[in-house]
Structures are given as structure tokens and as C-alpha cells.
Scaffold this active site. Structure first.
Site, short mmCIF file in Angstrom:
data_model
loop_
_atom_site.label_atom_id
_atom_site.label_comp_id
_atom_site.label_asym_id
_atom_site.label_seq_id
_atom_site.Cartn_x
_atom_site.Cartn_y
_atom_site.Cartn_z
N THR A 81 0.85 -1.18 0.00
CA THR A 81 0.00 0.00 0.00
C THR A 81 0.89 1.23 0.00
OG1 THR A 81 -1.74 -1.17 1.20
CG2 THR A 81 -1.79 1.23 1.27
N LYS A 157 -6.85 1.65 -3.61
CA LYS A 157 -6.55 1.04 -2.32
C LYS A 157 -6.65 2.07 -1.20
CE LYS A 157 -5.26 -1.98 0.76
NZ LYS A 157 -3.99 -2.69 0.79
N LYS A 225 0.22 4.51 9.18
CA LYS A 225 0.82 4.71 7.86
C LYS A 225 -0.24 5.04 6.81
CE LYS A 225 1.83 0.98 5.51
NZ LYS A 225 1.05 0.95 4.23
#
Length: 283
Positions: A81, A157, A225
């Protein structure tokens, strides 16, 4: 994912910094390379499953990286990701060497990975898809082809991660709220999973709270994150994401409280600490 490829009849060589993971893979019939370059040598398709763009760049272009070891015309499937601009930059750098890059972040977790039933949100050139398709078919239950350039898969995503991060934080808040009301938490879970307030994340994560088991299936730091990337993207576009911002603060506070490497359902434990609540403990 590597085991799913083995099961489908592929000749698979893996590399992992975790020696125990490598040993398990060998026991299942796979081969193990000593470095990313060794694992990728001669491979038609290289699949990288790491945390972020920096790790992906290291796997490709760092010491013992796999880019130069991959045959020309082979494809690199990037499942980390990351921000879309990082995916585009990595793709351009690799494609300049005569190899293909498929931007293919995934969703589904360890259980679906083991079953070869992941969802992949992929984008790349037709040649990249063509080279990767046999491997993708073995690893996925659902493959979305989202465009012909890297970065589109990454952007899709991040939409998913915005929702996932908010839903987990909201689920944990709801269960802490229920605890404050003195409700039977197992009964709350039963009722909500049959009601309109349910979500996939509520149904998947709240059993961790009920069991008092915060073994990290997906850690708090994953969402510090990922929601951080969402906020960076939103700031660059001057687009407001206040709900995602609030959820990010809950993950940051949970990490600051010493639970960063624990399961992301640990947000419920942070609420419990703040409010003086007692949640179930692992038996």
C-alpha cells in the site's frame, strides 16, 4: 500467497526477512533464495508483499535488489500500500530497464491469502497484466483491472484504507461505549452483526476485543501509515477528510500508548484506558 502459487503448480522461490516464514515455506515444498535478487533470478513474475513504498524500492533497487536479476520482459507485481505518485515513480524506473510493473495492492488478509482468494486492485500496461495473469489467477478470488497505468490501483486502495481505518476505529468506539453502558459485549456483537450498523470490519475485528486477544493480524502501525497517506493525498489536493483525520488521531494515540505493534482493534483498549473501563482479557 506463495503457497497458493505452489498449489497451482508454479515453481516458486521465495525470500523473507523472517527465517521462520522461510522455513514454513520450504516445508510446504517451496524454495528459498538468500536475497531478493536470488529469489527473482530467472523468474517470469516477481510478487512483492511488503509494507510500503520504501520497502518496495529496497526490494527492487537496493543492495541485492531483484530488478537487475529479473529477466527482461518479466513482470514485478507490487502489492504494498503506497501513495499513487510513488507507484508511478517505481513503475517508470523499472519499465526503463525493460521489465514490467503491475501496481496491485490487495485486500482480504491472511485467511484469504492462504485460500488464494484475495481481492487485488490492479493497474498497469496490457503487457504487465498479460505476463502476471497466470499468477494473479492463482492468488486472487477477485481481480479488478483498474487502468493501464500504475498509480490507479494505489489510489483505489487508499479509498479502501480510508474506509477500513474509519470503520475499525468506529467499531472500537462503539464497543467501548457499550461497555460504559454496562452491556453484555458478546450480546452487543450478536445484535449489531444482524443490524444496519454492522460493517465487515466490525464483524472481523470485534471478536479480537471479545477474546481479549490483540495478536497483530493487522497492526495499529499499518493504519498510522495508511491514514497518514490518505491525509497527505487530501492535503495535496486541498480536500477535507475530517473523519479520516479523527480516526488517524485514535491510531496515533494508541501507538503512543505503547500498542503500535498490536492488533488494530487495540483502539478499544485505548478507549478503555481513557474511560477506566474493563474489557475482556485473554483466558
Amino acid at each position: 500467497m506463495a503457497t497458493s502459487l505452489l498449489r497451482a503448480g508454479f515453481d516458486v522461490t521465495g525470500f523473507d526477512v523472517n527465517a521462520a516464514a522461510s522455513e514454513r515455506f520450504q516445508a510446504q515444498g517451496g524454495r528459498v533464495g538468500a536475497t531478493p535478487a536470488a529469489a527473482a533470478a530467472g523468474a517470469d513474475c516477481v510478487v512483492a508483499v511488503v509494507v510500503n513504498a520504501d520497502q518496495t524500492e529496497a526490494v527492487l533497487f537496493g543492495p541485492d535488489g531483484c530488478a537487475e536479476a529479473m529477466p527482461e520482459g518479466s513482470v514485478f507485481v507490487s502489492s504494498a500500500t503506497m501513495a499513487p505518485e510513488r507507484a508511478r515513480a517505481l513503475a517508470a524506473r523499472l519499465e526503463a530497464t525493460g521489465r514490467h510493473y503491475l501496481d496491485a495492492p490487495m485486500s482480504g488478509g491472511a485467511a484469504r491469502a492462504a485460500d488464494g482468494a484475495l481481492t487485488m486492485l490492479a493497474s498497469g500496461t496490457p503487457s504487465a497484466f498479460s505476463r502476471a495473469r497466470p499468477a494473479l489467477d492463482a492468488m486472487t478470488g477477485t481481480l479488478y483491472e483498474l487502468g493501464d497505468s500504475a498509480g490507479l490501483g494505489a489510489a483505489f486502495k487508499m479509498v479502501n484504507q480510508l474506509l477500513a481505518g474509519v470503520h475499525i476505529a468506529a467499531a472500537c468506539e462503539a464497543m467501548a461505549f457499550a461497555a460504559r453502558q454496562g452491556l453484555d459485549l458478546a450480546r452487543v456483537y450478536e445484535v449489531i452483526t444482524k443490524s444496519a450498523g454492522n460493517s465487515w470490519m466490525f464483524e472481523n475485528r470485534i471478536p479480537h476485543v471479545l477474546a481479549g486477544d490483540y495478536t497483530p493480524h493487522s497492526s495499529i502501525e499499518i493504519f498510522t501509515k495508511d491514514l497518514g497517506i490518505v491525509l497527505d493525498m487530501a492535503r495535496a489536493d486541498k480536500f477535507p477528510v475530517p473523519v479520516a483525520g479523527a480516526a488517524l488521531q485514535m491510531y496515533l494515540m494508541t501507538a503512543a500508548a505503547g500498542m503500535g505493534k498490536d492488533d488494530d482493534a487495540s483502539v478499544a483498549r485505548l478507549y478503555a484506558q481513557i474511560a477506566g473501563l474493563t474489557l475482556p482479557t485473554k483466558s
